[in-house]
Motif scaffolding. Sequence first.
Motif, PDB file in Angstrom:
ATOM      1  N   VAL A  85       0.854  -1.383   0.068  1.00 15.23           N
ATOM      2  CA  VAL A  85       0.046   0.026   0.156  1.00 15.23           C
ATOM      3  C   VAL A  85       0.821   1.122   0.049  1.00 15.23           C
ATOM      4  CG1 VAL A  85      -1.689   1.244   1.326  1.00 15.23           C
ATOM      5  CG2 VAL A  85      -1.994  -1.137   1.154  1.00 15.23           C
ATOM      6  N   ILE A  86       2.037   1.188   0.760  1.00 15.76           N
ATOM      7  CA  ILE A  86       2.845   2.181   0.918  1.00 15.76           C
ATOM      8  C   ILE A  86       3.413   2.554  -0.400  1.00 15.76           C
ATOM      9  CG2 ILE A  86       5.047   2.849   1.773  1.00 15.76           C
ATOM     10  CD1 ILE A  86       4.095   2.260   4.298  1.00 15.76           C
ATOM     11  N   THR A  87       3.864   1.470  -1.148  1.00 12.07           N
ATOM     12  CA  THR A  87       4.340   1.769  -2.608  1.00 12.07           C
ATOM     13  C   THR A  87       3.269   2.376  -3.474  1.00 12.07           C
ATOM     14  OG1 THR A  87       5.545  -0.303  -2.217  1.00 12.07           O
ATOM     15  CG2 THR A  87       5.683   0.582  -4.247  1.00 12.07           C
ATOM     16  N   GLU A  88       2.304   1.942  -3.258  1.00 10.98           N
ATOM     17  CA  GLU A  88       0.972   2.593  -4.029  1.00 10.98           C
ATOM     18  C   GLU A  88       1.036   4.130  -3.695  1.00 10.98           C
ATOM     19  OE1 GLU A  88      -2.985   1.380  -4.661  1.00 10.98           O
ATOM     20  OE2 GLU A  88      -2.252  -0.824  -3.549  1.00 10.98           O
ATOM     21  N   LEU A  89       1.077   4.337  -2.428  1.00 12.57           N
ATOM     22  CA  LEU A  89       0.680   5.848  -1.863  1.00 12.57           C
ATOM     23  C   LEU A  89       2.077   6.679  -2.425  1.00 12.57           C
ATOM     24  CD1 LEU A  89      -0.432   5.126   1.773  1.00 12.57           C
ATOM     25  CD2 LEU A  89      -1.729   6.243  -0.179  1.00 12.57           C
ATOM     26  N   VAL A  90       3.160   6.148  -2.616  1.00 12.29           N
ATOM     27  CA  VAL A  90       4.300   7.069  -3.031  1.00 12.29           C
ATOM     28  C   VAL A  90       3.921   7.593  -4.400  1.00 12.29           C
ATOM     29  CG1 VAL A  90       6.678   6.688  -4.073  1.00 12.29           C
ATOM     30  CG2 VAL A  90       5.894   5.632  -1.673  1.00 12.29           C
ATOM     31  N   ASP A  91       3.009   6.871  -5.197  1.00  7.77           N
ATOM     32  CA  ASP A  91       2.884   7.480  -6.470  1.00  7.77           C
ATOM     33  C   ASP A  91       1.703   8.414  -6.471  1.00  7.77           C
ATOM     34  OD1 ASP A  91       3.926   6.439  -9.014  1.00  7.77           O
ATOM     35  OD2 ASP A  91       2.167   5.638  -9.670  1.00  7.77           O
ATOM     36  N   THR A  92       1.333   8.968  -5.509  1.00  6.44           N
ATOM     37  CA  THR A  92       0.351   9.840  -5.340  1.00  6.44           C
ATOM     38  C   THR A  92       0.742  11.177  -4.796  1.00  6.44           C
ATOM     39  OG1 THR A  92      -0.348   9.302  -3.201  1.00  6.44           O
ATOM     40  CG2 THR A  92      -1.418   8.039  -4.825  1.00  6.44           C
ATOM     41  N   ASP A  93      -0.081  12.110  -4.465  1.00  4.72           N
ATOM     42  CA  ASP A  93       0.035  13.320  -3.888  1.00  4.72           C
ATOM     43  C   ASP A  93       0.057  13.258  -2.428  1.00  4.72           C
ATOM     44  OD1 ASP A  93       0.449  14.494  -6.396  1.00  4.72           O
ATOM     45  OD2 ASP A  93      -1.514  15.353  -6.439  1.00  4.72           O
ATOM     46  N   ILE A  94       0.190  12.181  -1.774  1.00  8.71           N
ATOM     47  CA  ILE A  94       0.528  12.017  -0.435  1.00  8.71           C
ATOM     48  C   ILE A  94       2.050  12.357  -0.076  1.00  8.71           C
ATOM     49  CG2 ILE A  94       0.531  10.288   1.436  1.00  8.71           C
ATOM     50  CD1 ILE A  94      -2.178  11.028   1.021  1.00  8.71           C
ATOM     51  N   LYS A  95       1.995  13.426   0.896  1.00  9.41           N
ATOM     52  CA  LYS A  95       3.342  13.491   1.325  1.00  9.41           C
ATOM     53  C   LYS A  95       3.733  13.213   2.723  1.00  9.41           C
ATOM     54  CE  LYS A  95       4.133  16.401  -1.920  1.00  9.41           C
ATOM     55  NZ  LYS A  95       3.372  15.852  -2.932  1.00  9.41           N
ATOM     56  N   ALA A  96       2.669  12.616   3.494  1.00  9.28           N
ATOM     57  CA  ALA A  96       3.240  12.064   4.926  1.00  9.28           C
ATOM     58  C   ALA A  96       2.202  10.779   5.171  1.00  9.28           C
ATOM     59  CB  ALA A  96       2.953  13.140   6.047  1.00  9.28           C
ATOM     60  N   ILE A  97       2.862   9.955   5.814  1.00 10.57           N
ATOM     61  CA  ILE A  97       2.123   8.829   6.378  1.00 10.57           C
ATOM     62  C   ILE A  97       2.179   8.640   7.789  1.00 10.57           C
ATOM     63  CG2 ILE A  97       1.800   6.175   5.977  1.00 10.57           C
ATOM     64  CD1 ILE A  97       3.122   6.520   3.201  1.00 10.57           C
ATOM     65  N   LEU A  98       1.136   8.371   8.414  1.00 11.50           N
ATOM     66  CA  LEU A  98       1.174   7.814   9.858  1.00 11.50           C
ATOM     67  C   LEU A  98       0.731   6.410   9.914  1.00 11.50           C
ATOM     68  CD1 LEU A  98       1.264   9.042  12.767  1.00 11.50           C
ATOM     69  CD2 LEU A  98      -1.280   9.126  12.714  1.00 11.50           C
ATOM     70  N   ASN A  99       1.722   5.723   9.924  1.00 12.21           N
ATOM     71  CA  ASN A  99       1.853   4.264   9.987  1.00 12.21           C
ATOM     72  C   ASN A  99       1.329   3.437  11.257  1.00 12.21           C
ATOM     73  OD1 ASN A  99       1.893   1.515   8.843  1.00 12.21           O
ATOM     74  ND2 ASN A  99       4.331   1.705   9.628  1.00 12.21           N
ATOM     75  N   TYR A 100       0.398   2.664  11.195  1.00 12.39           N
ATOM     76  CA  TYR A 100      -0.146   1.883  12.365  1.00 12.39           C
ATOM     77  C   TYR A 100       0.176   0.311  12.166  1.00 12.39           C
ATOM     78  CZ  TYR A 100      -2.839   5.572  14.781  1.00 12.39           C
ATOM     79  OH  TYR A 100      -3.083   6.545  15.425  1.00 12.39           O
ATOM     80  N   ALA A 101       0.726   0.083  11.147  1.00 16.37           N
ATOM     81  CA  ALA A 101       1.178  -1.407  10.585  1.00 16.37           C
ATOM     82  C   ALA A 101       2.496  -1.377  11.251  1.00 16.37           C
ATOM     83  CB  ALA A 101       1.114  -1.659   9.200  1.00 16.37           C
ATOM     84  N   PRO A 102       2.614  -2.676  12.027  1.00 12.63           N
ATOM     85  CA  PRO A 102       3.708  -2.986  12.738  1.00 12.63           C
ATOM     86  C   PRO A 102       4.846  -3.471  11.880  1.00 12.63           C
ATOM     87  CG  PRO A 102       2.265  -4.802  13.109  1.00 12.63           C
ATOM     88  CD  PRO A 102       1.426  -3.701  11.962  1.00 12.63           C
ATOM     89  N   ILE A 103       5.222  -2.532  11.015  1.00  8.78           N
ATOM     90  CA  ILE A 103       6.397  -2.798  10.137  1.00  8.78           C
ATOM     91  C   ILE A 103       7.207  -1.542   9.991  1.00  8.78           C
ATOM     92  CG2 ILE A 103       5.353  -4.472   8.688  1.00  8.78           C
ATOM     93  CD1 ILE A 103       5.165  -2.093   6.655  1.00  8.78           C
ATOM     94  N   ALA A 104       8.600  -1.622   9.547  1.00 10.03           N
ATOM     95  CA  ALA A 104       9.483  -0.552   9.469  1.00 10.03           C
ATOM     96  C   ALA A 104       9.464  -0.530   7.772  1.00 10.03           C
ATOM     97  CB  ALA A 104      10.830  -0.821   9.907  1.00 10.03           C
ATOM     98  N   PRO A 105       8.585   0.532   7.340  1.00 13.92           N
ATOM     99  CA  PRO A 105       8.427   0.434   5.741  1.00 13.92           C
ATOM    100  C   PRO A 105       9.525   1.311   5.028  1.00 13.92           C
ATOM    101  CG  PRO A 105       6.595   1.566   6.824  1.00 13.92           C
ATOM    102  CD  PRO A 105       7.744   1.388   7.869  1.00 13.92           C
ATOM    103  N   LYS A 106       9.750   0.896   3.910  1.00 16.91           N
ATOM    104  CA  LYS A 106      10.636   1.706   3.108  1.00 16.91           C
ATOM    105  C   LYS A 106       9.992   2.897   2.488  1.00 16.91           C
ATOM    106  CE  LYS A 106      14.239  -1.736   2.924  1.00 16.91           C
ATOM    107  NZ  LYS A 106      15.142  -2.775   2.401  1.00 16.91           N
ATOM    108  N   VAL A 107      10.459   3.934   2.706  1.00 12.14           N
ATOM    109  CA  VAL A 107       9.816   5.244   1.891  1.00 12.14           C
ATOM    110  C   VAL A 107      11.080   5.983   1.485  1.00 12.14           C
ATOM    111  CG1 VAL A 107       7.583   5.053   3.425  1.00 12.14           C
ATOM    112  CG2 VAL A 107       9.740   6.582   3.963  1.00 12.14           C
ATOM    113  N   PRO A 108      10.700   6.503   0.120  1.00 16.41           N
ATOM    114  CA  PRO A 108      11.581   7.447  -0.281  1.00 16.41           C
ATOM    115  C   PRO A 108      11.774   8.791   0.505  1.00 16.41           C
ATOM    116  CG  PRO A 108       9.541   7.851  -1.478  1.00 16.41           C
ATOM    117  CD  PRO A 108       9.419   6.383  -0.690  1.00 16.41           C
TER     118      PRO A 108
END
Lengths: 207, 207
Positions: free
Chosen positions: A162-185
Amino acid sequence: MVKESSVPEVVILRLPLYIRALSQMSAEGKTVISSKSLGSRLQITPAQIRKDLSYFGRFGKQGRGYTVDSLIETLTNILGLDRRWNSCVVGVGRLGKAIINYPGFVPEGFKIISAFDNDVNKIGQSVNDIKILPMNMIRSTVEKHDIKIAILAVPATSAQNVITELVDTDIKAILNYAPIAPKVPPTLILRNIDPVLSLQSMTYYLQ
Amino acid sequence: MVKESSVPEVVILRLPLYIRALSQMSAEGKTVISSKSLGSRLQITPAQIRKDLSYFGRFGKQGRGYTVDSLIETLTNILGLDRRWNSCVVGVGRLGKAIINYPGFVPEGFKIISAFDNDVNKIGQSVNDIKILPMNMIRSTVEKHDIKIAILAVPATSAQNVITELVDTDIKAILNYAPIAPKVPPTLILRNIDPVLSLQSMTYYLQ
DNA sequence: TAATGTGAAAACCTTCACAGCT
DNA sequence: AGCTGTGAAGGTTTTCACATTA
């Protein structure tokens, strides 16, 4: 090497704390406070508070302290909290629903505009007057409503996708509740809410 | 000056992250990993991982790396996660209910034993098979069931009062969801979960 | 060869202490 | 007299770089 910004991130993380305490003090009728009294309320040293504020300017009066309301205004302005920030919730399971419903969960200025899920049974339903849209509408909805913040409440297994999908949008910030350490640009701001990690580190001190 | 402990707290905070990543890698069939591969998964430098682990001993093999399963076991043991930690939820409003119900919210080893609330209408009811007890039973229940951790989900206005009550029991750690910076004696471990603060600091970088 | 473990260096953050202003 | 703003000092954390070992 070029510094992105000269203000340490720890300082930025404390500013909302200052605003909160100052607002309480204002509600209590205080009009002027010293770094000492603010510090004692937050258990932060006065020197640290003065140093933190000094990154942005000189807001106090020697011998007196800070004017509560004008310091609130200044800090609110620095953090950009004088505007409205449209956000969306991605993943409308139990947690997502709780986030959408919880009053005061999202403070003034953060407006949840839409919610997304992939479950065909949920799409079309509403939670707290927010209609659940299919995931493939994120891009266009985000663009249409100027949504800058995504609150991620999907299961850990799909979070990175989902984060990979979000990167491709105009979203600029993510408040992540999933218990992972996601890779983001590095262009995307990420904050993790991870109570499990908190619990798991506390136990070290309980033995 | 005497140091409480020689291991920096930041190090302790990272250990659960290591366990999580290692568990995933173990599930993927990896038996040996290097600090480099673990670091790249977590976006942490290999040097930091090696330094962190070195506070506790020498677990790796030069030229090879670390044995995944035995490192998991070692870290689990260091953090005290090989035992069961009884906990309770204080405040059974929307948030408290969500916490009790959310599957995987509380990981293996953290067992929610009881829930407390002051609302006469809630007392006696059950959430996910956990009976809601009146607040004045905290002390005795905590003692009886060897509860060491309290998860605090009461409104901000009553949070400090409840914490003061908790200090007087055998509770040793508090996971606080109320948006305040509570004062606790240094003998008590406190972790705050405060999504609002996260949101409010993110916006600084969005301007 | 490949990777650890670790002193030493560098970077970062907090606290001190005081000049200076009200 | 009281409190800010801030260089400098002190402390902590991260990174470097390399001797060491399988």
